[in-house]
Design a protein around this motif. Structure first.
Motif, PDB file in Angstrom:
ATOM      1  N   ALA A  16      41.122  35.601  47.553  1.00 46.31           N
ATOM      2  CA  ALA A  16      39.776  35.197  47.046  1.00 46.31           C
ATOM      3  C   ALA A  16      39.925  35.046  45.340  1.00 46.31           C
ATOM      4  N   MET A  20      37.612  35.327  50.834  1.00 46.45           N
ATOM      5  CA  MET A  20      38.209  36.511  51.309  1.00 46.45           C
ATOM      6  C   MET A  20      38.611  36.480  52.816  1.00 46.45           C
ATOM      7  N   VAL A  68      33.330  42.446  46.246  1.00 48.70           N
ATOM      8  CA  VAL A  68      33.602  43.253  47.453  1.00 48.70           C
ATOM      9  C   VAL A  68      33.014  44.430  47.477  1.00 48.70           C
ATOM     10  N   LEU A  93      44.233  39.317  49.836  1.00 49.09           N
ATOM     11  CA  LEU A  93      42.673  39.172  50.044  1.00 49.09           C
ATOM     12  C   LEU A  93      42.669  37.547  49.889  1.00 49.09           C
TER      13      LEU A  93
END
Length: 701
Positions: free
Chosen positions: A535, A546, A579, A533
């Motif tokens: 992030a 992301m 998220v 990801l």
């Protein structure tokens, strides 16, 4: 020094000293600022600031009063003179400030409006239908902050004069602010008016530098812009600016008979060729608000009438220029009328684009406000009684009801313009320009997303098991967290490699509700997810970094698959919560059954529960179709072939997914702790009390 030392005494004597000091605070320590003293004490409250902007605002207050006479139809010419000694003179041919005696105060009308706050003819009386002045503060504030202010009024066949020093009426024995001043109240009769001499008011003032910051001065260019703008807004009035030096007087005249149409042409950037004719939108509308009646009693739901005038046109350039005015007062920060204009414009443009074939491709995003306003030059002017502003400087209109009035007029006009047979060609040119601007904006966004993903990819080596996508754009890309290698095989064949990435997970990840972040990152599967990801985690998680637009949890439709989904959701909720809050976490919903009919044209249907399967089979049989029995049941994603997996789980057009949301943070935290936390007893108790809710026939045994 003694008093300073007493502050540090730590014996009982210090308590006595403090108590005595507190007892000294009484009613005599309260201050009541009377008359114009409040303006001189806190000038920024009344003129916005004490720098050059405040000095410019003094001029604005005086010239706006003369403009109100022009708007009301009583003045045709306003002359502003900037004298060499720094004073400003504003002369109009309006009705003149009333000179009679005010019954309640015993003062002449001139002295009342120039020495009393909240006094004037703009509080709903018959003097003005719509005006820039509202609070009766402007002229008196200028008077309070002036070393000298002279006023001459011509009306009722007579000429009267009056002078003030910092708001105090009196007589100067000579010219200029340094002349000897003797306080004296009352209006002075000078002479009778000559035959043919026009009525009006002349005010000349010298601002007092002591109330302003060092170097604060009137900006002649701001004066010029103010007069020019107002001349556009009030076509029936001619404005003259005279700038006097020791030897000469330069004179400029501002008069624009076409009003806002001329203003749009003036404001348009140099070299910006128009792509359509200037559209003039005029009309009236009503709105309701709470307002006080003539007796000062607040009335609810009072109907107001608004006059709206808007001019706009699109050019070949890219700059946006939108100026907003209320009762000729410029609203630098816009307000509710600008909000209504922008809403109406966007809605009308969207409607016109949807009705024009070939402009937008299927699934293309519609333009946003920035696209619609690219190359737009517009002026929005509303005239309303008793407008509300966010401050005394009137930088932003806050009257709520005007938004719908302006929005409705704009939508109606743009719709009629777009549908008129003679203007279809230029309308299509404008709409094409807006659509092109939208496409350029989206392309630039994709480039930024691509650069962001590229940087993340180069910053660390990705796990070898990651099956990445080719696209470097973030917004469209998807990362599937796939349960097991068997499902990975089918998913690899089924996916669209351009924007769908796969990360297989072996077994079940660590339950992070029972572990800290350090322990969680030691888990190989969790570390892979975090790395892919790109992030971060916890407080350092940055969703703008992301690498994928969506994360989709793809697990089997059985108990183990549900457990894996729950563990993953717990991971995101605890260490990558944005998220979820940003709506970018989904759970795939693979089907349980595949129903196939017999015959030349077999049909395939997927169902997700036993009850849904039975109902669908019954429906098909009632329609005369034969169903292949027994109906096969999928035991896992790995049992699906690529076509089945694509159609049911991965194709954005046909798949079923659930977005994971977090509407109630406290309830979510409590649920995660109950189901996944370390304490067993509350979970055991919940399972026992909830056992009767389970449909035993539906359990996968």
């Amino acid at each position: 020094m003694r008093s300073a030392r007493s502050c540090f005494i730590t014996t009982g004597e210090s308590d006595h000293v403090t108590a005595s000091a507190e007892n000294l605070y009484g009613a005599d320590d309260l201050t009541h600022l009377e008359g114009l003293e409040a303006v001189r004490k806190r000038p920024g409250m009344y003129i916005g600031s004490t720098d050059s902007r405040g000095v410019n605002h003094l001029f604005t207050e005086i010239v706006d009063n003369s403009t109100d006479e022009g708007v009301a139809g009583h003045a045709t010419k306003i002359v502003v003179t900037l004298h060499a000694d720094g004073s400003v003179e504003v002369d109009d041919d309006g009705r003149g400030i009333p000179t009679g005696t005010h019954g309640k105060s015993g003062l002449s009308g001139v002295e009342l409006v120039l020495t009393r706050l909240h006094a004037g003819g703009k509080f709903g009386g018959s003097g003005y239908k719509a005006s820039g002045g509202l609070h009766g503060v402007g002229a008196s504030a200028v008077n309070a902050l002036s070393l000298r202010l002279d006023v001459t009024v011509k009306r009722d066949g007579k000429v009267h004069e009056m002078s003030f020093r910092r708001g105090v009426p009196g007589i100067f024995d000579g010219p200029g602010p340094r002349a000897k001043f003797t306080p004296k109240s009352g209006l002075r009769f000078v002479r009778k008016m000559k035959r043919g001499e026009s009525t009006g008011t002349t005010i000349r003032y010298w601002h007092d530098a002591r109330y302003f910051e060092k170097g604060a001065a009137l900006d002649p260019e701001q004066v010029r812009m103010k007069l020019r703008n107002t001349a556009f807004l009030v076509p029936g009035v001619t404005y003259v600016l005279r700038t006097a030096t020791d030897s000469t007087i330069n004179e400029e005249t501002f008069h624009y008979p076409n009003g806002l149409v001329d203003m749009v042409e003036f404001l348009a950037p140099a070299g910006d060729r128009p792509v359509c004719d200037t559209q003039l939108i005029t009309g009236e509308g009503t709105y309701r608000e709470n307002a006080a009646d003539a007796n000062g009693v607040m009335q609810s739901n009072v109907e107001r009438r608004a006059e709206v005038e808007i001019a706009l046109r699109w050019g070949t350039g890219y700059e946006r220029t939108v100026e907003c005015f209320t009762n000729t007062i410029r609203n630098i920060h816009g307000g509710t009328h600008r909000k209504g204009f922008e809403r109406g414009l966007v809605r009308a443009v969207h409607d016109a684009i949807s009705k024009t074939r070939g402009l937008l491709k299927p699934k293309e995003e519609p333009p946003i406000l920035d696209d619609v306003c690219e190359g737009l030059t517009a002026v929005v002017h509303v005239r309303i009684p008793e407008p509300q502003f966010t401050s005394q400087t009137k930088d932003e209109l806050s009257t709520a009801g005007i938004t719908k009035v302006v929005q409705g007029l704009v939508e109606k006009h743009i719709k009629a313009w777009a549908e008129h047979r003679r203007t279809r060609a230029e309308v299509k040119t404008v709409l094409q320009k807006i659509v092109d601007a939208s496409r350029v904006r989206l392309a630039q966004k994709q480039q930024k997303d691509a650069a962001r993903r590229k940087t993340a990819l180069e910053g660390a080596a990705m796990p070898p098991k990651l099956v990445d996508c080719r696209s470097t754009g973030v917004s469209r890309s998807e990362l599937f967290l796939v349960e097991g290698d068997s499902a990975l095989g089918s998913a690899r064949l089924a996916r669209v490699s351009e924007y769908q990435a796969l990360l297989p997970l072996r077994g079940k990840i660590l339950n992070v509700q029972k572990a800290n972040l350090s322990e969680a990152l030691k888990n190989a599967e969790i570390a892979s997810i975090v790395q892919v990801l790109g992030a971060g985690t916890g407080r350092t998680f940055d969703i703008s970094s992301m690498r994928y637009g969506r994360v989709i949890l793809m697990a089997d439709a059985d108990v183990d698959g549900s457990h894996i989904r729950t563990l993953l959701i717990t991971l995101f909720a605890r260490y990558m919560r944005p998220v979820i809050t940003e709506g970018r976490l989904y759970a795939a919903m693979p089907p349980l059954h595949k129903i196939v009919t017999k015959g030349r044209k077999p049909e395939t249907h997927y169902t997700y529960t036993e009850r849904e399967m039975e109902a669908k089979v019954a429906e098909l049989e009632r329609s005369g179709k034969q169903v292949v029995k027994p109906v096969p049941r999928f035991k896992g994603l790995g049992e699906m072939d690529a076509d089945e997996l694509w159609e049911t789980t991965m194709n954005p057009a046909t798949r079923s997914v659930r977005r994971i949301t977090l509407d109630d943070v406290d309830a979510a935290e409590a649920t995660l702790e109950l189901l996944m936390g370390e304490k067993v007893e509350p979970r055991r108790k919940w399972l026992i009390t909830s056992a009767e809710r389970v449909n035993q026939a539906a359990i996968d045994i």
